[in-house]
Design an enzyme around this catalytic site. Structure first.
Site, PDB file in Angstrom:
ATOM      1  CG  HIS A  39      -2.060  -1.021   1.021  1.00 24.14           C
ATOM      2  ND1 HIS A  39      -3.151  -0.836   0.210  1.00 24.14           N
ATOM      3  CD2 HIS A  39      -2.181  -2.283   1.528  1.00 24.14           C
ATOM      4  CE1 HIS A  39      -3.925  -1.926   0.246  1.00 24.14           C
ATOM      5  NE2 HIS A  39      -3.348  -2.821   1.020  1.00 24.14           N
ATOM      6  CB  THR A  40       4.355   1.885  -0.372  1.00 33.70           C
ATOM      7  OG1 THR A  40       4.644   0.680  -1.090  1.00 33.70           O
ATOM      8  CG2 THR A  40       4.553   1.647   1.109  1.00 33.70           C
ATOM      9  CB  ALA A 125      -4.925 -15.850  -5.307  1.00 29.91           C
ATOM     10  N   GLY A 126      -4.330 -12.321  -4.945  1.00 24.34           N
ATOM     11  CA  GLY A 126      -3.294 -11.384  -4.514  1.00 24.34           C
ATOM     12  C   GLY A 126      -1.960 -11.582  -5.207  1.00 24.34           C
ATOM     13  CG  LEU A 127      -0.315 -14.884  -5.975  1.00 25.24           C
ATOM     14  CD1 LEU A 127      -0.022 -16.345  -6.310  1.00 25.24           C
ATOM     15  CD2 LEU A 127       0.764 -14.342  -5.040  1.00 25.24           C
ATOM     16  CB  SER A 129      -4.342 -13.224 -12.051  1.00 27.68           C
ATOM     17  OG  SER A 129      -5.470 -12.612 -11.475  1.00 27.68           O
ATOM     18  CG  ASP A 174      -0.107  -5.413  -8.651  1.00 23.63           C
ATOM     19  OD1 ASP A 174       0.709  -5.455  -7.733  1.00 23.63           O
ATOM     20  OD2 ASP A 174      -1.333  -5.358  -8.462  1.00 23.63           O
ATOM     21  CE1 TYR A 224      -4.805  -1.350  -3.447  1.00 22.89           C
ATOM     22  CE2 TYR A 224      -5.953   0.226  -4.833  1.00 22.89           C
ATOM     23  CZ  TYR A 224      -4.785  -0.404  -4.443  1.00 22.89           C
ATOM     24  OH  TYR A 224      -3.588  -0.061  -5.041  1.00 22.89           O
TER      25      TYR A 224
HETATM   26  C1  GLA Z   1      -2.858  -4.341  -5.068  1.00 19.98           C
HETATM   27  C2  GLA Z   1      -2.694  -3.196  -6.056  1.00 19.98           C
HETATM   28  C3  GLA Z   1      -1.262  -2.652  -6.023  1.00 19.98           C
HETATM   29  C4  GLA Z   1      -0.830  -2.313  -4.589  1.00 19.98           C
HETATM   30  C5  GLA Z   1      -1.124  -3.488  -3.654  1.00 19.98           C
HETATM   31  C6  GLA Z   1      -0.861  -3.163  -2.212  1.00 19.98           C
HETATM   32  O1  GLA Z   1      -2.085  -5.429  -5.468  1.00 19.98           O
HETATM   33  O2  GLA Z   1      -3.001  -3.622  -7.366  1.00 19.98           O
HETATM   34  O3  GLA Z   1      -1.156  -1.521  -6.861  1.00 19.98           O
HETATM   35  O4  GLA Z   1      -1.427  -1.145  -4.150  1.00 19.98           O
HETATM   36  O5  GLA Z   1      -2.464  -3.923  -3.767  1.00 19.98           O
HETATM   37  O6  GLA Z   1       0.491  -2.971  -1.979  1.00 19.98           O
END
Ligand code: GLA
Length: 394
Positions: A39-40, A125-127, A129, A174, A224
């Site tokens: 979240h930076t 899943a936070g990867l 995709s 990402d 978010y």
């Molecule tokens: C998601 C967002 C990224 C980033 C992260 C948190 O993956 O797509 O841009 O903000 O959360 O670090």
């Protein structure tokens, strides 16, 4: 033959079967795991992701008209649109149309294509995709239009497509990780200058274990957006209080030694959000130093601090994630554990001494089952190369 090579061969055969002609370009772009710096990115801060050894693949062949036909094999879906009338439909085609939109925003008018999409990045899943897909689409269109763009260009195009067309607000973490990753390295991204440094992370000394919390990450989009707003408001309040200069553009402009002043001036929630971001930026550089000196204890401490900050100050953990991040470090051979990505679901990250991988995986699975009544999905990931293109002969 590497695993991805036979995957590409099989996909090219499927493409020829479905479209009656060969794919001319194949673009592959990986998902990512963020080691620290969460979240930076939308606060112009620092992050430290690795691209992983699971990719999205886009196959492309040019058309002479302005139609775009798309097959999304994993979803068993097919669709089409015209380059001249892009409109959101609320499905996977939006990502494809988003890529065409991003190119046309750059003054480039793509012609039609036949496209096929498949992916080995676990969805929701936070990867990342979706960033993997966006970068692969940008790379495939770049090749198909003969433009010769750079990897950074692919990342920026993917970012623009997702933010401005698909309508998902996210930072550059990402797509940059997916486009610019390097095998055996993490990528320190300075999201203010949009510059990157490759930081060696020896796969032999540290394995990356990912354990799923069982909660889908996509449920978290509202939170978010709320965090993005809260960070803006925290900056505004710091400006009003004269702590941040009026020229300050983001929370990146605030330092650790201003925290006590901030605490006195900001509402408690705004203060906690700001404290997370300011502390997390500092943790990224401390983490890079600890990687360079092989200081595993410090890596563990930083991961634990990052996780505590995401739980307490940023409020993006869940009971499952809390449990996994507490259970990890209790296993012999675990250097540290943390959520990765936006939080509120998806995979958790565990840095593990490679000899202990199997036993750690078994212990965590056992304990999670006892606590939550189901076995968590887990996988290992290797820090891998970023997006690349394969040209196929006609
Ligand atoms: C998601 C967002 C990224 C980033 C992260 C948190 O993956 O797509 O841009 O903000 O959360 O670090």
């Amino acid at each position: 033959m590497e695993a991805w090579e036979s995957w590409v061969e099989g996909a090219c055969a499927d493409f020829a079967r479905d479209y009656g002609g060969p794919a001319r370009w194949v673009a592959l772009a990986p998902g990512r795991v963020n080691l620290i710096g969460e979240h930076t990115d939308y606060n112009e801060g620092l992050a430290l992701p690795c691209a992983i050894d699971r990719q999205a693949m886009v196959l492309a062949a040019p058309r002479t008209d302005r139609r775009v036909r798309v097959r999304a094999w994993d979803l068993g879906e097919a669709g089409e649109f015209s380059c001249d009338s892009l409109a959101r439909q609320g499905n996977l085609l939006d990502f494809v149309q988003g890529a065409f939109f991003a190119f046309s925003e750059r003054g480039i008018e793509p012609h039609g294509f036949d496209l096929a999409i498949t992916s080995r990045v676990p969805p929701n899943a936070g990867l990342s995709s979706s960033a993997a897909l966006g970068v692969a689409l940008a790379a495939a269109l770049d090749a198909g239009l003969g433009l010769g763009f750079s990897s950074e260009d692919w990342a920026r195009l993917a970012h623009r497509a997702e933010n401005e067309f698909v309508g998902v607000r996210c930072g550059i973490l990402d797509p940059f990780a997916s486009a610019l990753g390097r095998a055996g390295h993490a990528l320190r991204i300075d999201c203010r200058t949009e510059t990157t440094d490759a930081i060696p992370i020896s796969g032999a000394e540290l394995a990356i274990l990912l354990v799923h919390s069982g909660v889908e990450r996509r449920l978290a989009e509202g939170v978010y957006d709320e965090r993005v707003m809260e960070c803006r408001e925290a900056l505004e309040a710091a400006r009003r209080a004269g702590i941040a200069p009026t020229s300050a553009r983001s929370l990146r402009d605030l330092e650790l030694d201003q925290l006590s002043e901030l605490e006195g001036a900001l509402e408690p929630v705004a203060f906690r959000r700001a404290r997370h971001v300011i502390g997390e930026n500092a943790r990224v550089d401390a983490f890079c130093r600890a990687l360079a000196s092989g200081d595993l204890d410090t890596l563990g401490v930083l991961l634990a601090q990052g996780q505590a900050s995401l739980r307490e100050d940023y409020a993006v953990s869940t009971p499952e994630i809390d449990w996994l991040c507490a259970a990890g470090p209790e296993c012999e051979g675990v250097v540290g554990s943390r959520l990765t990505g936006a939080g509120l679901g998806g995979f958790t990250l565990h840095l593990v001494l490679p000899d202990h991988l199997e036993s750690v995986q078994a212990q965590i699975s056992e304990g999670f089952h006892a606590r939550f009544g189901r076995r968590p999905e887990s996988l290992t990931a290797l820090p891998s190369r970023g997006a690349w293109l394969e040209a196929r002969s006609a």
